[in-house]
Design an enzyme around this catalytic site. Structure first.
Site, short mmCIF file in Angstrom:
data_model
loop_
_atom_site.label_atom_id
_atom_site.label_comp_id
_atom_site.label_asym_id
_atom_site.label_seq_id
_atom_site.Cartn_x
_atom_site.Cartn_y
_atom_site.Cartn_z
N LYS A 375 0.83 -1.21 0.00
CA LYS A 375 0.00 0.00 0.00
C LYS A 375 0.86 1.25 0.00
O LYS A 375 1.85 1.32 0.72
CB LYS A 375 -0.89 0.04 1.25
CG LYS A 375 -1.92 -1.05 1.32
CD LYS A 375 -2.84 -0.83 2.52
CE LYS A 375 -4.00 -1.81 2.47
NZ LYS A 375 -4.98 -1.50 3.52
N GLU A 379 -3.06 8.53 1.95
CA GLU A 379 -4.48 8.28 2.15
C GLU A 379 -5.21 8.13 0.81
O GLU A 379 -4.67 8.48 -0.23
CB GLU A 379 -5.10 9.52 2.82
CG GLU A 379 -5.20 9.42 4.29
CD GLU A 379 -6.22 8.39 4.71
OE1 GLU A 379 -7.03 7.97 3.88
OE2 GLU A 379 -6.15 7.96 5.87
N ARG A 461 -19.17 -1.78 4.20
CA ARG A 461 -19.07 -1.78 2.74
C ARG A 461 -18.71 -3.18 2.29
O ARG A 461 -17.95 -3.88 2.97
CB ARG A 461 -17.96 -0.83 2.28
CG ARG A 461 -18.44 0.60 2.11
CD ARG A 461 -17.28 1.49 1.75
NE ARG A 461 -16.19 1.30 2.72
CZ ARG A 461 -15.01 1.86 2.59
NH1 ARG A 461 -14.73 2.61 1.55
NH2 ARG A 461 -14.08 1.66 3.52
#
Lengths: 485, 485
Positions: A375, A379, A461
């Site tokens: 990652k 953000e 989600r």
């Protein structure tokens, strides 16, 4: 407790359910703008037909630990400024155009307003075998779907209440209160903004000032934001104004460090960012947008979040906090049990920089990539690299850029066969879910004083288990709702 | 009292207003399906930017007289059955395919359920010079826009409350409570349906039965109906089911005269027609749809409305009621003042049949057509012929068909320069407005006993003053909201 299976409906019943679900959504604002955005038209947001099972115990653990996480991040920002600054400096080297520029804004700014408002969301997946909650990330800027999360809870309660989850239509399939509670996030996030307004006015609930929403141009997810705005006006009498970063300069004015809307001379108590969290938010007109960010930062308006609070959400911090010695330092007032509750939510995270520790990360990235996701520190979601794609991705980069990434252990969540509706099409595939828990806080960045620290509802989600990215607005996932078992 | 002018906004302010108004509408269900109807998409309903001025006195007169009108129509139906039947028989001759078939359903039906539920709406225009309210028509079937009327009231209060009607954005242009009240029609019409349910169960508020909405296929105005349905469930716990007339036979079953939904065996307490009021509702499949109407009429479910109650809304009745001797008979318990209050709302209406009275009508139609509008006896709006078009229209008809029309004195309402938004385009033209006042009643068609008689909010619709037809869904008008002065 055992899990109820998903409702089993006949083809006709499902068709009727979809009609009723779509009309409820369009009639109650569970909507998004269509991709080819026209101002007078909205689509049903991508949502699930049914709520998705979440272990009650896991859910309550995630809710319970939220205030500790709020406190943890506040303390990261405030308790050891030197330490935090050195991290940010280091990150800035690896990512000069984004993290670096944000840090530059922080350094240049007058820091005239010590109070900071956090609307946070801690995202988890639940580990399949153990029901442990495992943190995906802690979001400190522009957390979304608090508005639509409340709506889908109401929708599922309506469908359940009218018997439409039962093939015989004559009883509630779920217990509304116990099993499919409605997230109070729309109202709670509005309360967070109202708290910011309250402390801006030194502890008076004034409604003479406004909250300035900084939004993206052509935002498809406006209604999610609007529900928070409507709650803020309805429940607190506080008005809002909306501008993009590019529009800021033209529309605001500053007088004695106070921020005002030019056209009305309304004073701005809180600047609420629903933009500015990703490099793309500055790309079109970097000079203007970065100048706007500094302009706003430099005023007495309380920022939600301040640049510093936003930067605390970097993956590097998340990685460092997985170490017990680090976290103990920042939660020194917490009990061992509390510390363990926080620690138990972490998976292994490795840096890839040229430190000793980075050695381990770099080794694992090439030797056992199938266990990891790569990652970027930034953000914003998206741009993750998964499993066997990691080595070749890293090889294409300059080695010194590796420090802008972290390597994170993959979580193995259970799959469920819920149904997703998008553009009138029903998909019946395995899904995996991510639970987000909202929290709000007003704190003093200089003194570390915490003025408010609150829970603020939740969000579920879901996405197809074969899709790696989960952004709802981006088109990969959908807004779901919890069924607690 | 003097009228405040419409808010004066700059071009930019109006643009912002339109954005905020559109997003509020899409976020709160002030919507309609687009013409090329797709189930997952909705448009902002055609609405006005501002509320339209209505004299306070005229408004209150219209609200006050509503219960008298409810009573009047109940008595027309119940007090002199011979008289009413003879009218219907006569009308059936002139309009055998619609009024005739409805009357046939009435005659064939078992009349097993004496209770009838009325959700009525009396429509007025206000006379320019005198501020008198003048009745356009009294609607006894499928009255619409009770749902969206509540919504636009909330929208205008939101825009006003957030200062958006003021060019300086810093005060409320209108007084929310006094000047732009919100119509309670969504909730009140739901209360009417709940009243029907209550009396179906002999005065018990049971929620074990459902309300059956009879709807049109591909209804664009579903959300207006849904808001009533949602209020019925939220406020009374009563569920609803929706079928078109064509679907009825397949989906219901009757046992001991009680009506049930086949799939669930839910008992139907109230059949609520939002279809079946115009010939076109039966055109596609006349055999099936007329059979469905009779099937429903023949059950113990309370019809809203019964065929007989629907037929009382014919223009012929409206015409006859303009005579003092007729109305005195049907409001024999009312005071002279009350009678005059009702009478003062009437304009001259003439029949065109071959009676003596018809002579006057026929003469005027050809000699002074510019003072009149020609209307078909049937419900449903539209199909009116105006002014100088009347003579040529009549000449094209067979003389014996003339009896299916009435000639009605035109009302001269004031025009206002409000703005209408449709499909993102803002129209700034002279508009005229029609005020509708809702009422609900449960009564016994056999005995004339009135079990409930209530006001149920209001509706303002506006249209360009140069357009003669005012149907909102049909595309000529829009949903508006009152500003009382």
């Amino acid at each position: 407790m055992s899990i109820k299976p998903f409702p089993e409906l006949s083809h006709d019943q499902e068709k009727e359910l979809v009609t009723n679900l779509s009309q409820w959504s369009l009639g109650n604002g569970l909507v998004m703008y269509p991709p080819n955005f026209e101002g007078f038209q909205a689509n049903v947001a991508p949502i699930t037909l049914f709520p998705t099972p979440i272990p009650k115990e896991s859910f309550h653990r995630a809710v319970k630990v939220q205030k500790l996480f709020n406190e943890l991040y506040i303390n990261v920002i405030t308790k050891d400024v030197k330490w935090f600054s050195s991290i940010l400096e280091d990150l800035s080297k690896h990512d000069s155009e984004f993290t670096g520029r944000l840090f530059e804004v922080y350094q240049k700014s007058s820091k005239i307003q010590p109070l900071s408002l956090g609307l946070f969301r801690s995202d988890y997946m639940i580990h399949q075998d153990t029901n442990e909650i495992k943190q995906i990330e802690f979001n400190t800027v522009s957390v979304s779907f608090g508005g639509l999360s409340s709506k889908i809870g109401q929708l599922h309660q309506y469908l359940n209440g009218t018997g439409q989850y039962d093939s015989k239509y004559n009883y509630k399939y779920y217990d509304d209160e116990d099993e499919i509670p409605v997230s109070t996030s729309a109202s709670d996030l509005a309360q967070g903004l109202a708290d910011g307004n309250f402390y801006y006015h030194n502890g008076e609930p004034k409604t003479s000032s406004v909250v300035l929403f900084i939004v993206q141009p052509n935002e498809r997810n406006s209604f999610d934001q609007r529900h928070v705005e409507y709650a803020l006006f309805k429940e607190h009498g506080i008005k809002s104004v909306r501008f993009t970063l590019e529009e800021v300069e033209e529309h605001v004015t500053v007088n004695q460090n106070r921020l005002y809307i030019k056209s009305t001379m309304d004073e701005v108590s809180v600047v609420y960012y629903r933009s500015g969290y990703a490099p793309s938010d500055y790309d079109v007109n970097p000079e203007k947008t970065w100048a706007a960010r500094l302009l706003l930062e430099d005023t007495l308006a309380i920022k939600c979040p301040s640049v510093l609070t936003q930067l605390s959400g970097t993956k590097k911090v998340q990685q460092l906090l997985t170490k017990k010695e680090v976290i103990s330092k920042f939660l020194s007032n917490s009990s061992d049990q509390e510390l363990n509750e926080v620690l138990s939510t972490f998976v292994a995270i490795y840096s890839l920089d040229d430190s000793n520790e980075g050695d381990t990360g770099r080794k694992l990235a090439f030797e056992e990539p199938e266990k990891f996701v790569l990652k970027p520190q930034r953000e914003g979601g998206g741009n993750n690299v998964y499993k066997e794609n990691i080595p070749s991705f890293l090889e294409k980069l300059d080695k010194q850029e590796w420090g802008a990434y972290i390597l994170m252990e993959l979580i193995n969540p259970p799959t469920h066969k819920n149904k997703i509706i998008r553009n009138n099409e029903v998909f019946h595939e395995d899904i995996i879910s991510e639970l987000g828990v909202f929290g709000t806080t007003v704190f003093n960045e200089k003194t570390g004083e915490i003025l408010t620290n609150k829970n603020a509802g939740w969000l579920l989600r879901s996405k197809f288990s074969n899709s790696n990215e989960g952004g709802v607005a981006a088109g990969f996932g959908c807004v779901d709702n919890i069924y607690l078992y």
